[in-house]
Design an enzyme around this catalytic site. Structure first.
Site, PDB file in Angstrom:
ATOM      1  N   VAL A 418      -8.214   8.575  -4.905  1.00  0.00           N
ATOM      2  CA  VAL A 418      -7.784   9.601  -4.892  1.00  0.00           C
ATOM      3  C   VAL A 418      -6.110   9.867  -5.377  1.00  0.00           C
ATOM      4  O   VAL A 418      -5.660  10.920  -5.988  1.00  0.00           O
ATOM      5  CB  VAL A 418      -7.994  10.057  -3.282  1.00  0.00           C
ATOM      6  CG1 VAL A 418      -7.302  10.906  -3.464  1.00  0.00           C
ATOM      7  CG2 VAL A 418      -9.214   9.967  -2.753  1.00  0.00           C
ATOM      8  N   ALA A 420      -1.847   7.320  -4.917  1.00  0.00           N
ATOM      9  CA  ALA A 420      -0.906   6.094  -4.253  1.00  0.00           C
ATOM     10  C   ALA A 420      -0.131   7.115  -3.649  1.00  0.00           C
ATOM     11  O   ALA A 420       0.634   8.376  -3.650  1.00  0.00           O
ATOM     12  CB  ALA A 420      -1.083   5.699  -4.865  1.00  0.00           C
ATOM     13  N   GLY A 421       0.252   6.094  -2.247  1.00  0.00           N
ATOM     14  CA  GLY A 421       1.435   6.406  -1.312  1.00  0.00           C
ATOM     15  C   GLY A 421       2.927   5.729  -1.587  1.00  0.00           C
ATOM     16  O   GLY A 421       2.295   4.228  -1.950  1.00  0.00           O
ATOM     17  N   ALA A 422       3.418   5.707  -0.812  1.00  0.00           N
ATOM     18  CA  ALA A 422       4.877   5.204  -0.420  1.00  0.00           C
ATOM     19  C   ALA A 422       4.167   4.031   0.045  1.00  0.00           C
ATOM     20  O   ALA A 422       4.632   2.629  -0.054  1.00  0.00           O
ATOM     21  CB  ALA A 422       6.251   5.948   0.169  1.00  0.00           C
ATOM     22  N   TYR A 423       2.982   3.806   1.011  1.00  0.00           N
ATOM     23  CA  TYR A 423       2.741   2.484   1.689  1.00  0.00           C
ATOM     24  C   TYR A 423       1.698   2.496   1.346  1.00  0.00           C
ATOM     25  O   TYR A 423       1.162   1.423   1.867  1.00  0.00           O
ATOM     26  CB  TYR A 423       3.121   2.596   3.244  1.00  0.00           C
ATOM     27  CG  TYR A 423       4.539   3.046   4.093  1.00  0.00           C
ATOM     28  CD1 TYR A 423       5.296   1.980   4.049  1.00  0.00           C
ATOM     29  CD2 TYR A 423       4.754   4.211   3.531  1.00  0.00           C
ATOM     30  CE1 TYR A 423       6.580   2.523   4.620  1.00  0.00           C
ATOM     31  CE2 TYR A 423       6.503   4.592   4.742  1.00  0.00           C
ATOM     32  CZ  TYR A 423       6.646   3.502   4.622  1.00  0.00           C
ATOM     33  OH  TYR A 423       8.171   3.137   5.484  1.00  0.00           O
ATOM     34  N   GLY A 424       1.225   2.565   0.343  1.00  0.00           N
ATOM     35  CA  GLY A 424      -0.069   2.314  -0.079  1.00  0.00           C
ATOM     36  C   GLY A 424      -1.060   3.422  -0.305  1.00  0.00           C
ATOM     37  O   GLY A 424      -0.293   4.395  -0.821  1.00  0.00           O
ATOM     38  N   VAL A 426      -4.572   5.672  -1.474  1.00  0.00           N
ATOM     39  CA  VAL A 426      -5.646   7.063  -0.120  1.00  0.00           C
ATOM     40  C   VAL A 426      -6.476   6.590  -1.558  1.00  0.00           C
ATOM     41  O   VAL A 426      -6.470   7.272  -2.905  1.00  0.00           O
ATOM     42  CB  VAL A 426      -5.360   8.330  -0.635  1.00  0.00           C
ATOM     43  CG1 VAL A 426      -6.085   9.541  -0.074  1.00  0.00           C
ATOM     44  CG2 VAL A 426      -4.414   8.436  -0.074  1.00  0.00           C
ATOM     45  N   LYS A 455      -6.338   6.608   3.792  1.00  0.00           N
ATOM     46  CA  LYS A 455      -5.140   6.306   3.682  1.00  0.00           C
ATOM     47  C   LYS A 455      -4.926   5.031   4.477  1.00  0.00           C
ATOM     48  O   LYS A 455      -4.745   4.689   5.072  1.00  0.00           O
ATOM     49  CB  LYS A 455      -3.872   6.969   4.401  1.00  0.00           C
ATOM     50  CG  LYS A 455      -2.736   7.343   3.354  1.00  0.00           C
ATOM     51  CD  LYS A 455      -1.821   7.346   4.344  1.00  0.00           C
ATOM     52  CE  LYS A 455      -1.149   9.337   3.667  1.00  0.00           C
ATOM     53  NZ  LYS A 455      -0.635   9.357   4.266  1.00  0.00           N
ATOM     54  N   ASP A 563       8.461  19.217   4.345  1.00  0.00           N
ATOM     55  CA  ASP A 563       8.243  18.242   3.003  1.00  0.00           C
ATOM     56  C   ASP A 563       7.481  19.352   2.090  1.00  0.00           C
ATOM     57  O   ASP A 563       6.319  18.409   1.586  1.00  0.00           O
ATOM     58  CB  ASP A 563       7.959  16.601   3.172  1.00  0.00           C
ATOM     59  CG  ASP A 563       8.074  16.310   1.687  1.00  0.00           C
ATOM     60  OD1 ASP A 563       8.709  16.785   0.665  1.00  0.00           O
ATOM     61  OD2 ASP A 563       7.330  15.159   1.034  1.00  0.00           O
TER      62      ASP A 563
END
Length: 724
Positions: A418, A420-424, A426, A455, A563
């Site tokens: 789906v 990507a984020g700061a820690y991994g 999705v 996530k 945010d």
């Protein structure tokens, strides 16, 4: 001559009933307030049908409708005749059934059989009148119709099955439908099918209404997914106990990139599915995958570079939930019943202690239960991280001494990426539906599978352990408490993304959330910009109203998002909006506090950050920065680009120009040039935007007051919210 003119003056003037086009001088006027205003509803996204007959400008004053009624026990078909009596515009129309007592009716009479007389005798006294008059309440017309069996010679419509009375009439003043709300409540207890659609034929000089039913009632899952309307009735009769009404067609007057607006002011969203889910729905089965892996789905598309297997990748085959069993069982019970199973017998965990804090804000999302869960999760996450850093490949603590269901048992296996984020990353996971799965479903599903967004949270080698633990705990607790809020019998908001579970593996943590198949607002805006398009103002208004209601729900429960941006706004194809990503959210009020905690420092993404956040050492109300961010999101939807990159005069010339224009002219050129479908909506929106974009926080409007402004009140939204 004088006598003839005097006679003409004495004669009553016959007023022609207003035609449909004359009734709508302003297509997008604000809806009239009604006592039976719907609450917590979603408008039914009916499509316009091209097969329905067109109406002439002047409806008939009287028409006869004949309906065949089929007795399920006896095969002969009995014929009944009804009379439609046209009333003064604006009043409810009576619908009279002819019988032995209706001697003045122009229609033919029929004697009541012995079997029917027994049915009438079994009814209460107030239902035994020979000439029944049915009154109703207003209801919007749907946008689909099906053709019934019509007799064009006498202007009648025939239909089959028993004990169905005429369900609606057409109001000549504004073409609203006045549905019957009488004995259907008793009839529907033994019926599971809905009546035919009703067809108008003004060209034949007859208003035809008939009932029949091969169309099944919508299943409960559609109501719980908010795809169908929920309305309040005086007799507390829910829509689930009533047949779905389908009336005359409503013409589509605006169509732009799948967004349709109809002549009654309602609209319909058709947002494209994301590429991953569109591929899956075309296939007959899920793609092959490596057993237990979260990283190597095979979609048949060019994603191989994204899913290369690495040694440190997360294997989730043995991942287990970090939620305590008691908490999880209570949560599952609350999902079904809306209350805790032991509310009446369970005493407070701190009862009897001298330092027990009195709860002064029961609506706060963070209470005693959440506090206990925070302590439990923090200790488990700390312990797991210590084992991970010491390279001890230990099993999760939950799997010791008990047979807990694994990730794959509850949520299936990964089928796509789906984001990507700061820690991994999705991932999208899917699980086959089974007999235990029953509506309501709290995430996207089709006829075979239930989908979840997963996530993966893994600490970086140089990351602060304490900070990482706090982020995981706060993000899950805030999302979980908001999406499963059942205190005081209140239901969670439809615009908050559901957060279901958090699990641990030997090397990472996994958060399971609701999956929204239409992607986020950022992807939608990027796609439209490539085609040199933008959102229609009415579509943006609908999204803005949903966004404000979701933010207001958070504020009412002591949480500010901090945010808000297009990347954190997700959609369903029919237009339902969901707010996600609570990693930077601020708890400004708990259950034990009366006052609001202020905060300082920059939080969020720069284009959406309020100007007071850039002032060093200044404390601000986190609720007001959410309101500013909502305004920036709306302008981005309308213009297709940012107003400015940073809301700081020293750092951004565009913001400095906005500041100078407001100081010099008390207006901003961009806001003045914004167009809408009519001048009234444009003016109301402009007033609201000036109230939002106040650089002094004390002058800025709150989210709750913004929803009470005329702009939002006159906005037709896909969801109709409870005013309380």
């Amino acid at each position: 001559m004088v006598m003839q003119e005097e006679k003409k003056r004495q004669q009553p003037v016959t007023r022609r009933v207003r035609s449909f086009s004359e009734s709508f001088k302003n297509l997008f006027r604000p809806p009239r307030s009604r006592d039976s205003s719907p609450i917590n509803v979603t408008r039914i996204p009916y499509r316009s049908s091209s097969t329905s007959p067109k109406r002439s400008s002047e409806p008939p004053r009287r028409s006869t409708v004949s309906a065949q009624i089929l007795d399920p026990k006896n095969s002969p078909i009995r014929q009944r005749s009804y009379t439609l009596k046209c009333c003064t515009p604006g009043l409810s129309h009576p619908f009279r059934q002819t019988g032995s007592g209706a001697s003045n009716s122009p229609t033919r009479h029929r004697s009541i059989s012995g079997e029917e007389q027994e049915i009438v005798n079994s009814l209460p006294e107030y239902k035994r009148s020979a000439s029944h008059t049915f009154h109703g309440i207003r209801r919007p017309r749907s946008r689909s119709s099906s053709v019934s069996s019509c007799d064009s010679s006498n202007g009648t419509t025939s239909s089959s099955d028993s004990q169905w009375a005429m369900d609606s009439l057409l109001d000549d003043s504004d073409n609203d439908l006045t549905p019957y709300r009488g004995s259907n409540k008793d009839i529907l207890k033994s019926k599971d099918r809905a009546p035919y659609n009703y067809i108008d034929d003004y060209n034949k000089k007859a208003l035809r209404r008939a009932t029949s039913y091969p169309n099944p009632l919508p299943s409960k899952q559609f109501y719980n997914e908010r795809l169908y309307t929920r309305r309040s009735h005086p007799d507390e009769e829910s829509l689930e106990s009533l047949p779905r009404f389908a009336g005359a067609d409503v013409q589509c007057i605006i169509e732009q990139n799948g967004f349709k607006v109809y002549e009654d002011g309602s609209h319909e969203h058709n947002i494209k599915l994301s590429g991953v889910i569109a591929k899956l729905e075309k296939g007959n089965s899920l793609p092959a995958h490596r057993q237990g892996s979260l990283s190597r789905p095979r979609l048949g598309i060019t994603l191989s570079g994204l899913f290369k297997h690495h040694k440190n990748e997360c294997d989730i085959e043995n991942a287990l939930s970090l939620l305590p069993n008691v908490e999880k069982s209570q949560t599952n019970h609350e999902k079904r019943t809306g209350q805790s199973p032991n509310d009446s017998n369970r005493s407070s965990p701190t009862q009897g202690r001298e330092d027990y804090l009195k709860i002064v804000n029961p609506d706060a999302s963070l209470g005693s239960d959440e506090l206990k869960l925070i302590n439990s999760l923090s200790s488990r996450i700390h312990k797991s991280l210590q084992n991970y850093l010491q390279e001890k490949n230990l099993k999760p603590a939950e799997c010791i001494g008990e047979q807990a269901p694994t990730f794959q048992d509850n949520y299936g296996h990964p089928v796509g990426l789906v984001g990507a984020g700061a820690y991994g990353e999705v991932k999208l996971c899917a699980r086959l539906r089974n007999e235990k799965d029953s509506p309501p479903f709290e995430t996207y599903h089709d006829s075979k599978y239930i989908y979840y967004a997963v996530k993966e949270l893994k600490p970086k080698p140089d990351s602060d352990l304490e900070k990482f633990c706090t982020k995981i705990t706060s993000e899950f607790i805030i999302g979980h408490s908001l999406s499963h809020y059942h205190k005081n019998g209140k239901k969670p908001a439809p615009n908050i993304l559901n957060v279901f579970d958090i699990l641990e593996d030997s090397s990472s943590f996994i958060e399971v959330m609701e999956f929204c198949p239409a992607g986020d607002l950022y992807g939608m805006l990027v796609g439209k910009s490539k085609l040199k398009g933008r959102l229609h103002p009415l579509e943006a208004d609908c999204f803005m109203k949903q966004l404000l209601h979701g933010v207001k729900f958070m504020h009412d429960h002591g949480i500010a998002h901090c945010d808000l941006k297009p990347e954190n706004i997700l959609f369903y194809p029919h237009g339902l909006l969901k707010i996600c990503d609570f990693g930077t959210s601020s708890v400004f009020q708990t259950a034990w506090e009366r006052r609001v905690h202020a905060q300082k420092g920059i939080i969020g993404s720069e284009p959406y950050v309020a100007p007071e956040e850039f002032v060093d050492g200044e404390y601000y109300d986190p609720r007001l920065i959410d309101c500013w961010s909502c305004g920036v999101v709306y302008i981005t939807m309308i213009l297709g680009h940012y107003l400015w990159k940073v809301a700081s005069r020293e750092k951004d010339m565009s913001y400095d120009e906005f500041y100078k224009e407001m100081q010099r002219k008390n207006q901003f050129r961009v806001f003045e040039e914004l167009k809408h479908v009519n001048s009234e909506l444009a003016t109301n929106r402009k007033i609201a935007l000036y109230r939002i974009f106040q650089w002094e926080p004390r002058k800025r409007i709150s989210v709750g007051k913004l929803l009470d402004m005329q702009w939002m009140k006159s906005t037709n939204c896909c969801l109709i919210y409870d005013s309380t």
